[in-house]
Design an enzyme around this catalytic site. Structure first.
Site, PDB file in Angstrom:
ATOM      1  N   GLU A   1       0.943  -1.047   0.167  1.00  0.00           N
ATOM      2  CA  GLU A   1      -0.070  -0.025  -0.132  1.00  0.00           C
ATOM      3  C   GLU A   1       0.896   1.304  -0.030  1.00  0.00           C
ATOM      4  O   GLU A   1       1.839   1.310   0.856  1.00  0.00           O
ATOM      5  CB  GLU A   1      -0.949  -0.011   0.991  1.00  0.00           C
ATOM      6  CG  GLU A   1      -1.690   1.244   1.273  1.00  0.00           C
ATOM      7  CD  GLU A   1      -2.311   1.418   2.598  1.00  0.00           C
ATOM      8  OE1 GLU A   1      -3.403   2.082   2.874  1.00  0.00           O
ATOM      9  OE2 GLU A   1      -1.976   0.792   3.666  1.00  0.00           O
TER      10      GLU A   1
ATOM     11  N   LYS B   1     -10.286   2.209  -2.261  1.00  0.00           N
ATOM     12  CA  LYS B   1     -10.640   1.665  -1.102  1.00  0.00           C
ATOM     13  C   LYS B   1     -12.187   1.951  -0.780  1.00  0.00           C
ATOM     14  O   LYS B   1     -12.399   3.295  -0.642  1.00  0.00           O
ATOM     15  CB  LYS B   1      -9.531   2.129   0.041  1.00  0.00           C
ATOM     16  CG  LYS B   1      -9.671   1.465   1.436  1.00  0.00           C
ATOM     17  CD  LYS B   1      -8.469   1.961   2.327  1.00  0.00           C
ATOM     18  CE  LYS B   1      -8.576   1.301   3.516  1.00  0.00           C
ATOM     19  NZ  LYS B   1      -7.397   2.006   4.483  1.00  0.00           N
TER      20      LYS B   1
ATOM     21  N   CYS C   1      -5.211  -2.535   3.064  1.00  0.00           N
ATOM     22  CA  CYS C   1      -4.899  -2.123   4.623  1.00  0.00           C
ATOM     23  C   CYS C   1      -6.028  -2.767   5.399  1.00  0.00           C
ATOM     24  O   CYS C   1      -6.188  -4.129   5.193  1.00  0.00           O
ATOM     25  CB  CYS C   1      -5.078  -0.765   4.880  1.00  0.00           C
ATOM     26  SG  CYS C   1      -4.318  -0.172   6.272  1.00  0.00           S
TER      27      CYS C   1
END
Length: 583
Positions: A302, A370, A433
């Protein structure tokens, strides 16, 4: 001291019980003390059983609603601070990340404690442990859901080193383990209640506490103990059977995992990018020297790229100066999966935290934004209001957040060399994440057609092995729940490949720059697991049942109070006598 406690003037023992419960809870989860000690890690599940015991006793001894709120609040705040202490290292926001969340969980657990208090006080002795377990599962489920969800600090993660116990997750998710640990702890507390008053005469102070309920009758104690023992035996037997279960291998591909071990906040974008390319290049050269082909997929973590790739291709063609990214991709002959920002609206500067799939020719093929960002860090509600925006910018120090994605994306690649009879395409979802901590989101990737999950994350800012180990312990449940392979490529750990049984078949050392090429197996059952098909049905069932019990008990308590106010003294004396005879 017991007399003082009975009078309610010096409630030191209940406070000590709440603090002891928080300490046991923190020690049960992956922590700095046990991470390096395999023996303690393997047996932390015992602490997972013991952790709820002091809290159960504290709530059962609470003389009133206010005391129940205070004790539960103390437990919630302390356990959160001890288990998530690494939030202190989140950039310069220690007060906001650890301080405000500790305060918030103190309030949340305080409110939850009121429900637990009512459940314990209103329930008959032989069902108290069952009500407590339902309440515990309901709390952990609600705590892990929605925009403010935080799936860290759940009781099941105390069992992370015991593979056999984890296999039930493909049916109930993590909450089946929450239930069995909570009811075991509650039953252990009932045994403590029972022993000093009926059998051994030890710990007499418990029986003297103001408001303490009557112990569970002996017959009910035996039945409950037998039931919980059978549940543990069933859990173990299911684990043994699951570990022997064969899941068809449908495909495989070669992946290069790169663990750069830099914190982009400190090192800067060039340092992180340079580390990624140097580690990958060195590993590719070594593979070539041994006559091995280049991997199908190179995976950076990430935020490995700090600039939008599509708009800065010319910059990536020349940077880093030693070995620029774009020429590196073309030389490797591999797909690249990497974390990078994507600008959704240049006029408003709306940027998403995304994963990019880049072709061996350097073309951007697809990206996923995300969808579940870290609340108040990556996404800030009420940002459209100027007063709140100024508060966050001037007081907190946050200039803005990411724009949330709106749809899931399933990537696909075609491996260069497949074995006979294996699929020619591999499809994967890429939760970013802490998205891999949210079971429903990862389940949706599988239901959307993903064969495996590839998680890109950055926990390097935590500076703690326990923080990264906790994240891994949570993420591995996604592999078991869906019976699929999970790949994690992280900045500093835990970078690994997890098989459908939750076992690491590859793991890189934490906080060390390293890269490795590994053949990733793709397993796929003909029918989805019960969890993949039905989701968190067990937790929702527990929540619904608990709510029903609470509503029924509330009406019964009100009816009983009304009856007592209108009853004669003789009738009032008969009520407890009948209950004792029934028990």
């Amino acid at each position: 001291m017991i007399g003082a406690i009975r009078d309610g003037n010096r409630p030191r023992l209940p406070i000590g019980l709440a603090l002891l419960s928080a300490l046991l809870f923190a020690l049960a989860l992956p922590n700095e003390f046990f991470v390096e000690n395999p023996f303690f890690m393997a047996n932390s599940w015992i602490l997972g059983i013991l952790a709820p015991v002091p809290l159960y006793l504290a709530l059962a001894s609470a003389p009133n609603w206010g005391r129940a709120f205070a004790l539960s609040s103390l437990f919630g705040a302390t356990s959160h601070a001890l288990t998530s202490y690494w939030l202190f290292f989140y950039k310069n926001f220690a007060f906001w990340t650890l301080g405000t969340t500790t305060l918030a969980y103190g309030i949340i657990y305080g409110v939850a404690g009121l429900y637990g208090y009512f459940a314990l006080k209103s329930a008959k002795p032989h069902v108290r442990p069952f009500h407590f377990a339902l309440a515990w599962v309901s709390l952990e489920y609600l705590k892990s859901s929605g925009f403010l969800g935080y799936p860290w600090g759940l009781l099941p993660y105390s069992m992370s080193a015991r593979h056999l116990f984890l296999q039930i997750a493909d049916i109930t998710g993590v909450y089946g383990l929450s239930w069995i640990l909570a009811i075991s702890g509650a039953l252990a507390a009932e045994i403590i209640l029972y022993s000093p008053t009926r059998r051994f005469g030890i710990l007499p102070g418990f029986a003297s506490l103001s408001g303490f309920p009557a112990p569970m009758p002996a017959k009910a104690m035996r039945r409950s103990s037998a039931f919980v023992l059978c549940a543990w035996i069933g859990l173990l037997l299911y684990g043994v059977a699951s570990m022997k279960m064969e899941i068809p291998l449908t495909a495989s591909f070669s992946a290069l995992l790169v663990q750069q071990n830099t914190d982009p906040w400190i090192a800067g974008e060039l340092s992180a990018l340079r580390s990624n390319i140097e580690l990958a290049s060195s590993t590719l050269e070594d593979a070539k020297a041994h006559g091995k082909p280049s991997p199908d997929l190179i995976i950076f973590s990430e935020t490995s790229l700090s600039r939008p790739y599509a708009e800065y291709r010319s910059w990536f063609s020349a940077h880093p100066a030693e070995k620029p990214l774009l020429p590196f991709i073309k030389e490797s002959g591999s797909f690249l999966l990497t974390g990078a920002p994507v600008v959704r609206n240049w006029d408003k500067w709306e940027v998403s935290n995304s994963v990019l799939l880049i072709s061996p020719e350097g073309e951007l093929l697809e990206n996923y934004a995300k969808m579940h960002p870290v609340p108040f860090a990556e996404a800030i509600p009420l940002w459209e209001f100027s007063w709140f925006r100024e508060f966050m910018q001037k007081v907190v120090g946050l200039e803005g957040g990411w724009v949330m994605g709106k749809e899931q994306v399933v990537f696909s690649i075609e491996p260069k060399a497949q074995g006979r009879g294996l699929d020619q395409e591999v499809r994967f979802g890429a939760p970013i994440c802490f998205e891999d901590a949210f079971a429903p989101l990862c389940r949706d990737f599988i239901r959307s057609g993903a064969d495996i999950l590839i998680n890109l994350t950055n926990d390097s800012w935590s500076k703690q092995r326990s923080a990264q180990y906790q994240h891994w312990a949570i993420a591995r449940f996604r592999a078991i729940e869906n019976r699929r392979t999970l790949v994690r490529s992280t900045n500093s750990g835990v970078s690994c490949v997890v098989d459908p049984w939750g076992r690491n078949i590859l793991e890189l050392d934490q906080f060390r720059p390293k890269a490795a090429i590994f053949d990733v197996p793709v397993y796929k059952t003909e029918t989805p697991s019960i969890y993949t098909a039905c989701g968190d049905w067990f937790a929702i069932f527990c929540l619904a049942l608990f709510c029903r019990i609470m509503i029924v008990n509330a009406f019964l308590a009100r009816a009983t109070l009304t009856a007592q106010r209108s009853s004669t003294p003789l009738e009032l004396e008969l009520v407890p006598a009948q209950e004792d005879q029934e028990g």
